[in-house]
Motif scaffolding. Structure first.
Motif, PDB file in Angstrom:
ATOM      1  N   TYR A 109      82.404   6.512  36.946  1.00  0.00           N
ATOM      2  CA  TYR A 109      83.266   5.593  37.698  1.00  0.00           C
ATOM      3  C   TYR A 109      82.644   4.190  37.603  1.00  0.00           C
ATOM      4  O   TYR A 109      81.416   4.072  37.614  1.00  0.00           O
ATOM      5  N   PRO A 110      83.500   3.140  37.584  1.00  0.00           N
ATOM      6  CA  PRO A 110      82.917   1.796  37.700  1.00  0.00           C
ATOM      7  C   PRO A 110      82.175   1.684  39.031  1.00  0.00           C
ATOM      8  O   PRO A 110      82.542   2.353  40.002  1.00  0.00           O
ATOM      9  N   ASN A 111      81.148   0.873  39.091  1.00  0.00           N
ATOM     10  CA  ASN A 111      80.366   0.597  40.309  1.00  0.00           C
ATOM     11  C   ASN A 111      79.266   1.611  40.595  1.00  0.00           C
ATOM     12  O   ASN A 111      78.569   1.498  41.589  1.00  0.00           O
ATOM     13  N   PHE A 112      79.147   2.625  39.741  1.00  0.00           N
ATOM     14  CA  PHE A 112      78.091   3.627  39.943  1.00  0.00           C
ATOM     15  C   PHE A 112      77.224   3.747  38.679  1.00  0.00           C
ATOM     16  O   PHE A 112      76.664   4.803  38.422  1.00  0.00           O
ATOM     17  N   SER A 113      77.152   2.675  37.882  1.00  0.00           N
ATOM     18  CA  SER A 113      76.514   2.821  36.563  1.00  0.00           C
ATOM     19  C   SER A 113      75.069   3.316  36.655  1.00  0.00           C
ATOM     20  O   SER A 113      74.645   4.158  35.856  1.00  0.00           O
ATOM     21  N   LEU A 114      74.311   2.813  37.635  1.00  0.00           N
ATOM     22  CA  LEU A 114      72.903   3.224  37.721  1.00  0.00           C
ATOM     23  C   LEU A 114      72.786   4.659  38.226  1.00  0.00           C
ATOM     24  O   LEU A 114      71.947   5.437  37.760  1.00  0.00           O
ATOM     25  N   TYR A 115      73.661   5.010  39.155  1.00  0.00           N
ATOM     26  CA  TYR A 115      73.698   6.408  39.634  1.00  0.00           C
ATOM     27  C   TYR A 115      74.024   7.328  38.455  1.00  0.00           C
ATOM     28  O   TYR A 115      73.356   8.348  38.253  1.00  0.00           O
ATOM     29  N   HIS A 116      75.047   6.951  37.666  1.00  0.00           N
ATOM     30  CA  HIS A 116      75.402   7.780  36.510  1.00  0.00           C
ATOM     31  C   HIS A 116      74.230   7.872  35.524  1.00  0.00           C
ATOM     32  O   HIS A 116      73.982   8.924  34.951  1.00  0.00           O
ATOM     33  N   ALA A 117      73.534   6.743  35.343  1.00  0.00           N
ATOM     34  CA  ALA A 117      72.395   6.763  34.414  1.00  0.00           C
ATOM     35  C   ALA A 117      71.390   7.831  34.846  1.00  0.00           C
ATOM     36  O   ALA A 117      70.821   8.547  34.018  1.00  0.00           O
ATOM     37  N   THR A 118      71.193   7.970  36.174  1.00  0.00           N
ATOM     38  CA  THR A 118      70.219   8.963  36.644  1.00  0.00           C
ATOM     39  C   THR A 118      70.759  10.388  36.483  1.00  0.00           C
ATOM     40  O   THR A 118      70.012  11.296  36.135  1.00  0.00           O
ATOM     41  N   LYS A 119      72.043  10.589  36.749  1.00  0.00           N
ATOM     42  CA  LYS A 119      72.581  11.954  36.702  1.00  0.00           C
ATOM     43  C   LYS A 119      72.811  12.415  35.260  1.00  0.00           C
ATOM     44  O   LYS A 119      72.506  13.552  34.917  1.00  0.00           O
ATOM     45  N   TRP A 120      73.328  11.511  34.397  1.00  0.00           N
ATOM     46  CA  TRP A 120      73.433  11.871  32.971  1.00  0.00           C
ATOM     47  C   TRP A 120      72.022  12.103  32.419  1.00  0.00           C
ATOM     48  O   TRP A 120      71.793  13.018  31.632  1.00  0.00           O
ATOM     49  N   GLY A 121      71.081  11.270  32.849  1.00  0.00           N
ATOM     50  CA  GLY A 121      69.706  11.395  32.361  1.00  0.00           C
ATOM     51  C   GLY A 121      69.076  12.715  32.743  1.00  0.00           C
ATOM     52  O   GLY A 121      68.472  13.391  31.911  1.00  0.00           O
ATOM     53  N   ILE A 122      69.245  13.112  33.997  1.00  0.00           N
ATOM     54  CA  ILE A 122      68.588  14.360  34.428  1.00  0.00           C
ATOM     55  C   ILE A 122      69.249  15.558  33.755  1.00  0.00           C
ATOM     56  O   ILE A 122      68.582  16.556  33.455  1.00  0.00           O
ATOM     57  N   GLU A 123      70.549  15.471  33.483  1.00  0.00           N
ATOM     58  CA  GLU A 123      71.209  16.595  32.805  1.00  0.00           C
ATOM     59  C   GLU A 123      70.678  16.756  31.374  1.00  0.00           C
ATOM     60  O   GLU A 123      70.456  17.876  30.907  1.00  0.00           O
ATOM     61  N   GLY A 124      70.448  15.646  30.683  1.00  0.00           N
ATOM     62  CA  GLY A 124      69.877  15.729  29.336  1.00  0.00           C
ATOM     63  C   GLY A 124      68.471  16.307  29.384  1.00  0.00           C
ATOM     64  O   GLY A 124      68.089  17.164  28.563  1.00  0.00           O
ATOM     65  N   GLY A 157      62.017  11.054  39.972  1.00  0.00           N
ATOM     66  CA  GLY A 157      61.658  12.012  41.030  1.00  0.00           C
ATOM     67  C   GLY A 157      62.029  13.438  40.630  1.00  0.00           C
ATOM     68  O   GLY A 157      61.243  14.371  40.825  1.00  0.00           O
ATOM     69  N   SER A 158      63.227  13.604  40.062  1.00  0.00           N
ATOM     70  CA  SER A 158      63.658  14.950  39.658  1.00  0.00           C
ATOM     71  C   SER A 158      62.851  15.453  38.458  1.00  0.00           C
ATOM     72  O   SER A 158      62.462  16.623  38.403  1.00  0.00           O
ATOM     73  N   ILE A 159      62.602  14.554  37.496  1.00  0.00           N
ATOM     74  CA  ILE A 159      61.810  14.945  36.320  1.00  0.00           C
ATOM     75  C   ILE A 159      60.408  15.398  36.758  1.00  0.00           C
ATOM     76  O   ILE A 159      59.922  16.461  36.349  1.00  0.00           O
ATOM     77  N   ALA A 191      64.936  -4.501  41.934  1.00  0.00           N
ATOM     78  CA  ALA A 191      64.284  -3.558  42.860  1.00  0.00           C
ATOM     79  C   ALA A 191      65.225  -2.389  43.178  1.00  0.00           C
ATOM     80  O   ALA A 191      64.790  -1.232  43.252  1.00  0.00           O
ATOM     81  N   GLN A 192      66.517  -2.673  43.346  1.00  0.00           N
ATOM     82  CA  GLN A 192      67.470  -1.595  43.630  1.00  0.00           C
ATOM     83  C   GLN A 192      67.553  -0.623  42.449  1.00  0.00           C
ATOM     84  O   GLN A 192      67.604   0.596  42.633  1.00  0.00           O
ATOM     85  N   ILE A 193      67.566  -1.178  41.251  1.00  0.00           N
ATOM     86  CA  ILE A 193      67.658  -0.336  40.050  1.00  0.00           C
ATOM     87  C   ILE A 193      66.403   0.532  39.915  1.00  0.00           C
ATOM     88  O   ILE A 193      66.476   1.732  39.648  1.00  0.00           O
ATOM     89  N   GLU A 194      65.246  -0.092  40.128  1.00  0.00           N
ATOM     90  CA  GLU A 194      63.996   0.666  39.984  1.00  0.00           C
ATOM     91  C   GLU A 194      63.924   1.812  40.989  1.00  0.00           C
ATOM     92  O   GLU A 194      63.520   2.930  40.657  1.00  0.00           O
ATOM     93  N   ARG A 195      64.362   1.548  42.227  1.00  0.00           N
ATOM     94  CA  ARG A 195      64.285   2.600  43.255  1.00  0.00           C
ATOM     95  C   ARG A 195      65.264   3.740  42.938  1.00  0.00           C
ATOM     96  O   ARG A 195      64.954   4.908  43.129  1.00  0.00           O
ATOM     97  N   GLN A 196      66.461   3.369  42.426  1.00  0.00           N
ATOM     98  CA  GLN A 196      67.445   4.401  42.084  1.00  0.00           C
ATOM     99  C   GLN A 196      66.896   5.330  41.000  1.00  0.00           C
ATOM    100  O   GLN A 196      66.959   6.554  41.105  1.00  0.00           O
ATOM    101  N   ILE A 197      66.316   4.726  39.959  1.00  0.00           N
ATOM    102  CA  ILE A 197      65.804   5.536  38.848  1.00  0.00           C
ATOM    103  C   ILE A 197      64.556   6.306  39.272  1.00  0.00           C
ATOM    104  O   ILE A 197      64.387   7.474  38.917  1.00  0.00           O
ATOM    105  N   ALA A 198      63.707   5.659  40.084  1.00  0.00           N
ATOM    106  CA  ALA A 198      62.484   6.335  40.548  1.00  0.00           C
ATOM    107  C   ALA A 198      62.824   7.554  41.396  1.00  0.00           C
ATOM    108  O   ALA A 198      62.136   8.585  41.340  1.00  0.00           O
ATOM    109  N   THR A 199      63.892   7.476  42.174  1.00  0.00           N
ATOM    110  CA  THR A 199      64.237   8.586  43.083  1.00  0.00           C
ATOM    111  C   THR A 199      64.992   9.692  42.348  1.00  0.00           C
ATOM    112  O   THR A 199      64.533  10.834  42.255  1.00  0.00           O
ATOM    113  N   ASN A 200      66.167   9.333  41.821  1.00  0.00           N
ATOM    114  CA  ASN A 200      67.053  10.378  41.287  1.00  0.00           C
ATOM    115  C   ASN A 200      66.579  10.916  39.941  1.00  0.00           C
ATOM    116  O   ASN A 200      66.712  12.122  39.681  1.00  0.00           O
ATOM    117  N   LEU A 201      66.061  10.030  39.087  1.00  0.00           N
ATOM    118  CA  LEU A 201      65.720  10.488  37.733  1.00  0.00           C
ATOM    119  C   LEU A 201      64.239  10.857  37.622  1.00  0.00           C
ATOM    120  O   LEU A 201      63.908  12.022  37.395  1.00  0.00           O
TER     121      LEU A 201
END
Ligand code: NAP
Length: 276
Positions: free
Chosen positions: A142-157, A110-112, A98-108
């Motif tokens: 950074y370690p511990n932010f993998s899902l956050y990075h997935a959203t930010k690298w994703g939105i940049e692509g 949501g931005s798309i 659920a945490q992963i889904e909300r992170q991707i739904a919001t940052n990635l």
């Protein structure tokens, strides 16, 4: 010239400061947020130039209505800012589904969806600028932010590709990449419960550094926002803008290392071509 802006995630932090700075210089702002009332003070001061709309960026249907309403009321919107986001903190296997889904739904997502939603309006008015608030974490990790990075690298692509699609319509992008900056970000972070097995690993080190305050937060929110405004005002905006000395150092080191690795593997890389 007075400009009109549309900004997501304006209750706190960079989105709120950006709204305040723009209103103070006389621009018009459509500020969206999840917490009705958070901008009541600003509304009382700048009622004529500020429109506040409730919007959770994970609700694509509501987003389409809010954006259409804003373009209809304002006539033209010069700059749209996709800012809403938060960090999910913890090693990848510590986070729940659920945490992963909300992170991707919001940052990635949501931005798309926000960018997709504004594009037809910007095309119809003959162009405009989209500012995507990413992070140094859109180019480094950074370690511990993998899902956050997935959203930010994703939105940049996503943005880099869409920028090529819509340049012919007079629409351009500015990706902003702040380093750690003093906002409400740390308070708003979603934290996964730690697993003891990560205690003595780089993930554990980062957790301890953040908990003890040893993780330096050098970014000043007001200066970050001022730099964003200068870049957004420029005739030709850069596609990417790193902000702060931490972002500069970490991104330049990561890019140099990536190039070094590419060159180190060059013979193997080229060996994969078809023989002609
Ligand atoms: N501060 C940093 O160190 C840093 C560094 C690099 C990049 N960034 C990026 O900067 C952006 C702004 O963050 P900040 O530092 O200003 O942190 P912040 O003070 O926590 O602000 C984040 C904003 O996003 C909003 N938000 C979160 N989820 C949302 C949703 N589903 N729908 C609508 N709004 C939502 C929050 O609203 P609520 O008040 O309703 O939660 C808040 O207004 C984020 O994209 C973040 O990733 C921050």
């Amino acid at each position: 010239m007075v400009k009109t802006w549309f900004i997501t995630g304006t209750s706190t932090g960079l989105g709120r400061l950006l709204t305040e700075r723009l209103l103070a210089r006389g621009d018009r702002v459509v500020a969206t947020l999840r917490k009705p009332g958070a901008l009541d003070g600003l509304l009382a001061q700048h009622g004529d130039s500020l429109q506040v709309l409730t919007l959770d960026v994970t609700d694509t249907g509501a987003m389409r209505i809010a954006v259409a309403d804003a373009f209809a009321r304002m006539g033209r919107i010069d700059v749209v800012v996709s800012n809403a986001g938060y960090g999910l903190f913890g090693a990848a296997e510590e986070a729940s589904d659920a945490q992963i889904e909300r992170q991707i739904a919001t940052n990635l997502v949501g931005s798309i969806q926000f960018i997709r939603t504004v594009l037809p309006h910007l095309r119809a008015q003959g162009g405009g600028r989209i500012v995507q608030v990413s992070s140094e974490g859109g180019q480094i990790a950074y370690p511990n932010f993998s899902l956050y990075h997935a959203t930010k690298w994703g939105i940049e692509g996503f943005v880099e590709s869409v920028a090529k699609e819509v340049a012919p319509f007079g629409i351009d992008f500015l990706i902003v990449e702040p380093g750690p900056t003093c906002t409400n970000f740390a308070e708003g972070m979603d934290r996964a419960p730690p697993m003891p097995c990560y205690e003595d690993t780089p993930a554990g080190e980062v957790r301890r550094a953040i908990a003890s305050g040893a993780f330096a937060i050098k970014g000043d929110a007001a200066r970050t926002v001022d730099a964003m405004i200068v870049a957004a005002d420029a005739k030709a905006a850069p596609l990417r803008l790193a902000l702060g000395s931490t972002a500069y150092a970490s991104i330049s080191q990561a890019l140099a290392e990536r190039l070094r690795q590419l060159e180190a593997q060059k013979a193997v890389t080229l060996s994969a071509d078809r023989e002609v």
